[in-house]
Design a protein around this motif. Sequence first.
Motif, mmCIF file in Angstrom:
data_model
loop_
_atom_site.group_PDB
_atom_site.id
_atom_site.type_symbol
_atom_site.label_atom_id
_atom_site.label_comp_id
_atom_site.label_asym_id
_atom_site.label_seq_id
_atom_site.Cartn_x
_atom_site.Cartn_y
_atom_site.Cartn_z
ATOM 1 N N ASN A 202 46.498 41.518 66.119
ATOM 2 C CA ASN A 202 46.022 41.311 67.486
ATOM 3 C C ASN A 202 46.453 42.448 68.399
ATOM 4 O O ASN A 202 45.688 42.901 69.241
ATOM 5 C CB ASN A 202 46.546 39.987 68.052
ATOM 6 N N ALA B 191 50.116 38.056 62.191
ATOM 7 C CA ALA B 191 48.959 37.813 63.065
ATOM 8 C C ALA B 191 49.079 38.622 64.357
ATOM 9 O O ALA B 191 48.111 39.228 64.818
ATOM 10 C CB ALA B 191 48.843 36.320 63.387
ATOM 11 N N LYS C 214 52.705 32.126 71.721
ATOM 12 C CA LYS C 214 53.130 32.939 70.587
ATOM 13 C C LYS C 214 54.636 33.224 70.647
ATOM 14 O O LYS C 214 55.321 33.179 69.625
ATOM 15 C CB LYS C 214 52.338 34.258 70.612
ATOM 16 N N ASN D 135 40.586 37.274 66.018
ATOM 17 C CA ASN D 135 39.865 37.955 64.935
ATOM 18 C C ASN D 135 38.466 37.384 64.745
ATOM 19 O O ASN D 135 37.511 38.113 64.474
ATOM 20 C CB ASN D 135 40.644 37.840 63.621
ATOM 21 N N ASP E 256 39.255 32.833 59.307
ATOM 22 C CA ASP E 256 40.477 33.497 59.750
ATOM 23 C C ASP E 256 41.235 32.493 60.606
ATOM 24 O O ASP E 256 40.621 31.788 61.409
ATOM 25 C CB ASP E 256 40.120 34.743 60.580
ATOM 26 N N ASP E 257 42.557 32.416 60.446
ATOM 27 C CA ASP E 257 43.310 31.426 61.234
ATOM 28 C C ASP E 257 43.628 31.958 62.628
ATOM 29 O O ASP E 257 44.370 31.340 63.375
ATOM 30 C CB ASP E 257 44.612 31.051 60.515
ATOM 31 N N ASN E 258 43.051 33.105 62.965
ATOM 32 C CA ASN E 258 43.367 33.762 64.213
ATOM 33 C C ASN E 258 42.104 33.843 65.086
ATOM 34 O O ASN E 258 41.155 34.530 64.744
ATOM 35 C CB ASN E 258 43.879 35.158 63.827
#
Length: 284
Positions: free
Chosen positions: A224, A220, A198, A25, A20-22
């Motif tokens: 979140n 994303a 962000k 997560n 996951d690029d987050n």
Amino acid sequence: EPAVLKSEFTVPDASILVVDDNKMNLMVAKNLLKHTKARITVCMSGEETIALVKENKFDIILLDHMMPHMDGIETLKHLKSMNDNKSSDAAVIALTANAVSGVKDMYLSEGFDDYISKPVTGNMLEEKLLKFLPEEKIIYTENKVSEEKSPENTQNDVSEEKETSPVFDVNIGKTYLGNDDELYAEILDMFCEMYDEKTVELEKFVSEENWSQYTVAIHALKSNALNIGGKKLSELCLKLEKAGKKIKAGEETEENISFIKENHPVSISLFEETVKLAKEYLNK
């Protein structure tokens, strides 16, 4: 119904890769799987996934769909075409925040074995482990810890009534995390810390009119926000994401660009308000 994790089995011999690029997560998934004793590896891109399967044999790969550069579907196609993939027998499960109807068929037709919609809960993950791991790797245990949390839950209900609002609902966030207070505090902290970076990133994409990157970034933030109980922000992010996807598909472009330009500042102030409430909760 809060997902209270019941450690009814462990899988110490199972090897799981979460992609996951987050960061948030990844941390949630790792913590929700902790009690299963599985060996967990995490990475943040399709490219890293490809490098990892050349060296490791995983039983299950949890693969996020929306990632920049190389998304989950492209990554899966690559995994299937490799002849040096040591994890070619692994069950590959899509992680998606798009729980629209027909989505399951779409993932299955792309070659995934299954999918999980975000925000992920411990129960969902356990269900997939039981479904896809070989029987000999599952050790069933007798100890039911499901009652452990109930006394504090009942007393919390009263005190948390006050801070429950559509902007920040502690109960929603905790439900996703199996009512693990410590993990919830960590996740909240992460959410507050990502605010500056962000917002700068989102502002940049809006000013450059880079709608495809904006869509990935707002997507994303949507998951979140829901993870911590920021329902109102999550709902607005979903609308902004839908507008971004329509621009990408060339539908009602002007209309959707003006929708984003009008509502993007609203999402930033909601983000700020959610962070403020989260900080107040953490400093109690």
